[in-house]
Design a protein around this motif. Structure first.
Motif, mmCIF file in Angstrom:
data_model
loop_
_atom_site.group_PDB
_atom_site.id
_atom_site.type_symbol
_atom_site.label_atom_id
_atom_site.label_comp_id
_atom_site.label_asym_id
_atom_site.label_seq_id
_atom_site.Cartn_x
_atom_site.Cartn_y
_atom_site.Cartn_z
ATOM 1 N N ASP A 113 0.835 -1.352 -0.017
ATOM 2 C CA ASP A 113 0.108 0.059 0.013
ATOM 3 C C ASP A 113 0.821 1.412 -0.109
ATOM 4 O O ASP A 113 0.399 2.340 0.089
ATOM 5 C CB ASP A 113 -0.909 0.030 1.132
ATOM 6 C CG ASP A 113 -2.023 -0.945 1.088
ATOM 7 O OD1 ASP A 113 -2.336 -1.577 -0.060
ATOM 8 O OD2 ASP A 113 -2.497 -1.559 1.998
ATOM 9 N N HIS A 114 2.162 1.299 -0.082
ATOM 10 C CA HIS A 114 2.850 2.458 -0.386
ATOM 11 C C HIS A 114 3.075 2.934 -1.573
ATOM 12 O O HIS A 114 3.571 3.840 -1.852
ATOM 13 C CB HIS A 114 4.278 2.186 0.237
ATOM 14 C CG HIS A 114 4.394 2.158 1.668
ATOM 15 N ND1 HIS A 114 5.691 2.561 2.343
ATOM 16 C CD2 HIS A 114 3.296 2.323 2.487
ATOM 17 C CE1 HIS A 114 5.229 2.543 3.980
ATOM 18 N NE2 HIS A 114 4.003 2.267 3.957
ATOM 19 N N GLY A 115 2.573 2.320 -2.654
ATOM 20 C CA GLY A 115 2.176 2.932 -4.053
ATOM 21 C C GLY A 115 3.020 2.325 -5.137
ATOM 22 O O GLY A 115 3.472 2.892 -6.273
ATOM 23 N N LYS A 116 3.667 1.050 -4.861
ATOM 24 C CA LYS A 116 4.522 0.422 -5.708
ATOM 25 C C LYS A 116 3.754 0.254 -7.393
ATOM 26 O O LYS A 116 4.298 0.722 -8.327
ATOM 27 C CB LYS A 116 5.065 -0.901 -5.300
ATOM 28 C CG LYS A 116 5.867 -0.790 -4.235
ATOM 29 C CD LYS A 116 6.242 -2.075 -3.807
ATOM 30 C CE LYS A 116 5.393 -3.314 -3.667
ATOM 31 N NZ LYS A 116 4.595 -2.844 -2.371
ATOM 32 N N THR A 117 2.774 -0.341 -7.135
ATOM 33 C CA THR A 117 2.024 -0.544 -8.473
ATOM 34 C C THR A 117 1.750 0.868 -8.980
ATOM 35 O O THR A 117 1.518 0.735 -10.262
ATOM 36 C CB THR A 117 0.722 -1.368 -8.080
ATOM 37 O OG1 THR A 117 1.204 -2.808 -7.623
ATOM 38 C CG2 THR A 117 0.061 -1.866 -9.414
ATOM 39 N N ASP A 184 3.428 9.585 4.093
ATOM 40 C CA ASP A 184 2.546 9.656 5.371
ATOM 41 C C ASP A 184 2.753 8.504 6.149
ATOM 42 O O ASP A 184 1.991 8.380 7.344
ATOM 43 C CB ASP A 184 1.069 9.791 4.847
ATOM 44 C CG ASP A 184 0.427 8.585 4.202
ATOM 45 O OD1 ASP A 184 1.415 8.007 3.221
ATOM 46 O OD2 ASP A 184 -0.696 8.261 4.182
ATOM 47 N N ASP A 185 3.472 7.572 6.001
ATOM 48 C CA ASP A 185 3.662 5.961 6.732
ATOM 49 C C ASP A 185 5.121 5.974 7.055
ATOM 50 O O ASP A 185 5.344 4.946 8.155
ATOM 51 C CB ASP A 185 3.093 5.133 5.715
ATOM 52 C CG ASP A 185 2.419 3.740 6.684
ATOM 53 O OD1 ASP A 185 2.312 4.232 7.843
ATOM 54 O OD2 ASP A 185 2.339 3.103 6.018
ATOM 55 N N SER A 186 5.945 6.412 6.326
ATOM 56 C CA SER A 186 7.466 6.029 6.721
ATOM 57 C C SER A 186 7.842 4.558 6.650
ATOM 58 O O SER A 186 7.128 3.771 5.990
ATOM 59 C CB SER A 186 7.863 6.585 7.974
ATOM 60 O OG SER A 186 9.474 7.030 8.033
ATOM 61 N N LEU A 187 8.955 4.356 7.359
ATOM 62 C CA LEU A 187 9.340 2.841 7.273
ATOM 63 C C LEU A 187 8.467 2.025 7.844
ATOM 64 O O LEU A 187 8.037 2.262 8.937
ATOM 65 C CB LEU A 187 10.622 2.924 7.918
ATOM 66 C CG LEU A 187 11.849 3.861 7.418
ATOM 67 C CD1 LEU A 187 13.242 3.641 7.995
ATOM 68 C CD2 LEU A 187 12.018 3.545 6.011
ATOM 69 N N MET A 188 8.324 0.714 7.538
ATOM 70 C CA MET A 188 7.597 -0.137 8.003
ATOM 71 C C MET A 188 8.211 -1.646 7.802
ATOM 72 O O MET A 188 9.115 -1.501 6.980
ATOM 73 C CB MET A 188 6.080 -0.385 7.303
ATOM 74 C CG MET A 188 5.208 1.099 7.139
ATOM 75 S SD MET A 188 4.955 1.251 8.899
ATOM 76 C CE MET A 188 3.475 0.376 9.062
ATOM 77 N N GLN A 216 -1.156 14.966 4.700
ATOM 78 C CA GLN A 216 -0.262 14.630 6.077
ATOM 79 C C GLN A 216 1.065 14.333 5.340
ATOM 80 O O GLN A 216 1.799 13.608 6.463
ATOM 81 C CB GLN A 216 -1.098 13.450 6.529
ATOM 82 C CG GLN A 216 -1.404 12.374 5.696
ATOM 83 C CD GLN A 216 -2.725 12.354 5.093
ATOM 84 O OE1 GLN A 216 -2.983 13.437 4.424
ATOM 85 N NE2 GLN A 216 -3.169 11.369 4.727
ATOM 86 N N ALA A 217 1.609 14.299 4.286
ATOM 87 C CA ALA A 217 2.785 13.805 3.863
ATOM 88 C C ALA A 217 3.889 14.566 4.748
ATOM 89 O O ALA A 217 4.036 15.620 4.850
ATOM 90 C CB ALA A 217 3.221 14.154 2.321
#
Length: 598
Positions: A113-117, A184-188, A216-217
């Protein structure tokens, strides 16, 4: 004082990026990469150097009067035009430097869900012609994007585990890894895993901070978090290229493509389209109508319809090839992904592909590979790779790769702190990946690629993961008490002392007949006169007073059965990795044993 990026200056002055870096080196200027910035006074120095080179360049041969009249007159250059670069002195053509340049192959990884696709889809839509943007590209597993710097090939096989599955089979498919991180999520957890996999593959990394269009970025938070993994962005004085992008609006995508091209230029990627063909399977599948389809990335040479290909222990003949646009093609050169029809079985991702002259040659290659596999499996039974084996040549600083799994984040941090204090001048402990929960198949794949050991605290590996680890010869060591884990690390570090071996006599045998075997070569039918013989022991053959061979006992037989050991007074068949044994030869067996040290 204004600053300018190195690659921008090189472009403005018409100078190759590598030449620009050489000039900066000569001036003693500190930089991290071509995307680093330099001061205005340095820019003026570079322009001055280029002007001096142009002045000192040999003058062109004098023209005849007729030729001078016929030659067109150049218009005067404007006053503010950049200083022209001199004629190339170093070889820049394919003929002079060897194989021509090829397009870079890029893989995109990151957390779900970080936007690769989305990022791949944006690049595909804007950089691939409309006729090429159909559903067929989804099946080819890769696509080619045209940029101002040339072609870039993107692999859209998802996930870092798929990437490492290919790497674990010894195939270097991707030249550059793009790590996508949501602003908006950083390292996971999967971000950290993707970074570890890219580092294990030793490919250049570029971080794309996606979703910068969101309110929120927080890109700066991502950059700060990256430093915790010893990845320092260029803005912070490091060498990691970080590009803010938005897969939704397209912001920064052009910059990302520019950085990919710059990285590829510095990597100096080359391949000979006229060389011997080699490639890698990206993915394979079964189509209900067409049958078995395999996507292959051409790495060297050129592929043609009608060629015979060998993959693993199978082969096929190319009946048809499809490019990433969905069009039929008859040939494909380096850095070209193609879908191939012609295999009878689905090849596995990461399998290396080579060509064969004909079906007979393909069958010969397959037979050799099957024998190699059997030999490898036998060797694996005899000897399991240990952490001590991974430490490299003695007398050098050795890096031990570890993957750490624990029950809580507190345990992970505590163990990492203790391990950091355990390092010595001779041994560095590199924790490639540290996470919460039981080890996964991805951990085993990473350990296989990087030759790492998996250490577990208060967690155990599932049976399926343990089975894969056993098959790949990977150690998974589990502990319930933290001090036992630390004791194990101490033992491994202390085991860094160079072991001392001595040769131990095992036995003697007399060759009474030579049996000629169609597969195993000549077997020495022998009688053990003293001691015992073991499979894989060292062997010395004497003929009269002369030693005629020293090598290894690769096999022992009692009648038709393979055995590990034969004692005094028994007859046996001794198979050496040597075919010139004769009746009357004396074979002595020995083995190397480690001597205990005080």
């Amino acid at each position: 004082m204004s600053k300018v990026r190195i690659y921008t200056l090189a472009k403005d002055l018409g100078v190759d990026n590598n030449k620009m870096l050489e000039m900066l080196d000569g001036l003693g200027v500190s930089y991290k990469s071509v995307s680093s910035t330099i001061e205005e006074d340095t820019v003026e120095l570079i322009k001055q150097l280029l002007a001096e080179e142009a002045e000192s360049a040999p003058a062109a041969p004098a023209q005849t009067a007729d030729a001078a009249q016929a030659a067109p007159q150049a218009a005067p250059a404007p006053a503010d035009a950049p200083t022209p670069s001199p004629a190339p002195e170093a070889a820049t053509t394919a003929e002079d430097t060897g194989a021509p340049h090829r397009a870079p192959v890029v893989t995109i990884m990151g957390h779900v869900d970080h936007g690769k696709t989305s990022l791949l889809d944006y690049i595909r839509k804007t950089r691939v012609a409309a006729k090429e943007a159909g559903g067929i590209t989804q099946h080819v597993g890769a696509f080619e994007a045209q940029t101002s710097k040339g072609k870039i090939v993107f692999i859209d096989t998802p996930g870092h585990e798929a990437f490492t599955t290919i790497r674990a089979r010894g195939a270097n498919v991707a030249d550059i890894a793009i790590i996508v991180i949501a602003a908006d999520d950083s390292l996971m957890p999967q971000t950290r895993e993707a970074i570890a996999h890219a580092q294990a593959a030793k490919v250049p990394m570029i971080v794309a901070i996606n979703k910068v269009d969101l309110p929120q970025a927080d890109p700066e938070r991502v950059k700060t978090d990256l430093t915790q993994l010893n990845l320092v962005p260029e803005e912070y004085g490091g060498d990691l290229v970080v590009v803010p992008v938005s897969a939704k609006t397209g912001e920064g995508v052009e910059d990302l493509l520019e950085y990919i091209s710059l990285t590829a230029e510095l990597e100096d990627l080359r391949a000979d389209p006229k060389g011997t063909f080699s490639g890698v399977v990206i993915e394979g599948r079964v189509d209900k109508q067409a049958g078995v389809l395999a996507t292959v990335m051409v790495q060297e040479g050129t592929l043609h319809v009608g060629d015979f290909l060998v993959v693993g222990e199978g082969y096929g003949k190319i009946k048809a090839m499809t490019d990433s646009a969905g069009g039929r093609i008859k040939e494909a050169g380096p850095s070209t992904p193609v879908q191939i029809l012609g295999f009878s079985e689905v090849p596995a991702s990461g399998e290396q592909v080579q060509s064969a002259k004909n079906e007979h040659a393909a069958r010969e290659v397959i037979a050799g590979r099957a024998q190699t596999r059997r030999d490898t499996e036998a060797a694996r039974e005899r000897r399991k790779l240990t952490l001590e084996d991974m430490m490299g040549p003695l007398g050098t600083v050795r890096t031990v790769n570890l993957i750490l799994r624990a029950d809580t984040q507190g345990s992970v941090e505590a163990i990492q702190g203790i391990l950091a204090r355990k390092e010595t001048d001779d041994v560095k402990l590199n924790v490639m990946l540290a996470g919460i929960g039981a080890p996964t198949e991805g951990d085993v794949l990473l350990a296989s690629t990087a030759e790492a050991t998996i250490l577990c605290f208060s967690v155990t590996a599932p049976g399926s993961v343990t089975k894969i680890a056993d098959n790949k010869g990977i150690d998974i060591k589990s502990f319930r008490i933290i001090y036992e884990l630390i004791d194990e690390v101490d033992r491994l570090i202390k085991g860094n002392i160079e072991p001392v071996f001595e040769e131990k006599y095992l036995g003697r045998a007399e060759v009474r007949m030579v049996i000629r075997h169609p597969k195993n070569g000549n077997i020495a039918g022998s009688y053990i006169t003293d001691g015992s013989f073991k499979r894989n022991a060292k062997a010395k053959v004497t003929r009269g007073k002369q030693v005629v061979y020293e090598g290894t006992i690769v096999g022992l037989k009692r009648f038709k059965d393979d055995v590990r050991e034969v004692q005094t007074g028994y007859e046996c068949g001794i198979n050496l990795d040597w075919n010139d044994v004769m009746e009357g030869d004396i074979i002595e067996a020995s083995e190397m044993v480690e001597v205990a040290q005080a």
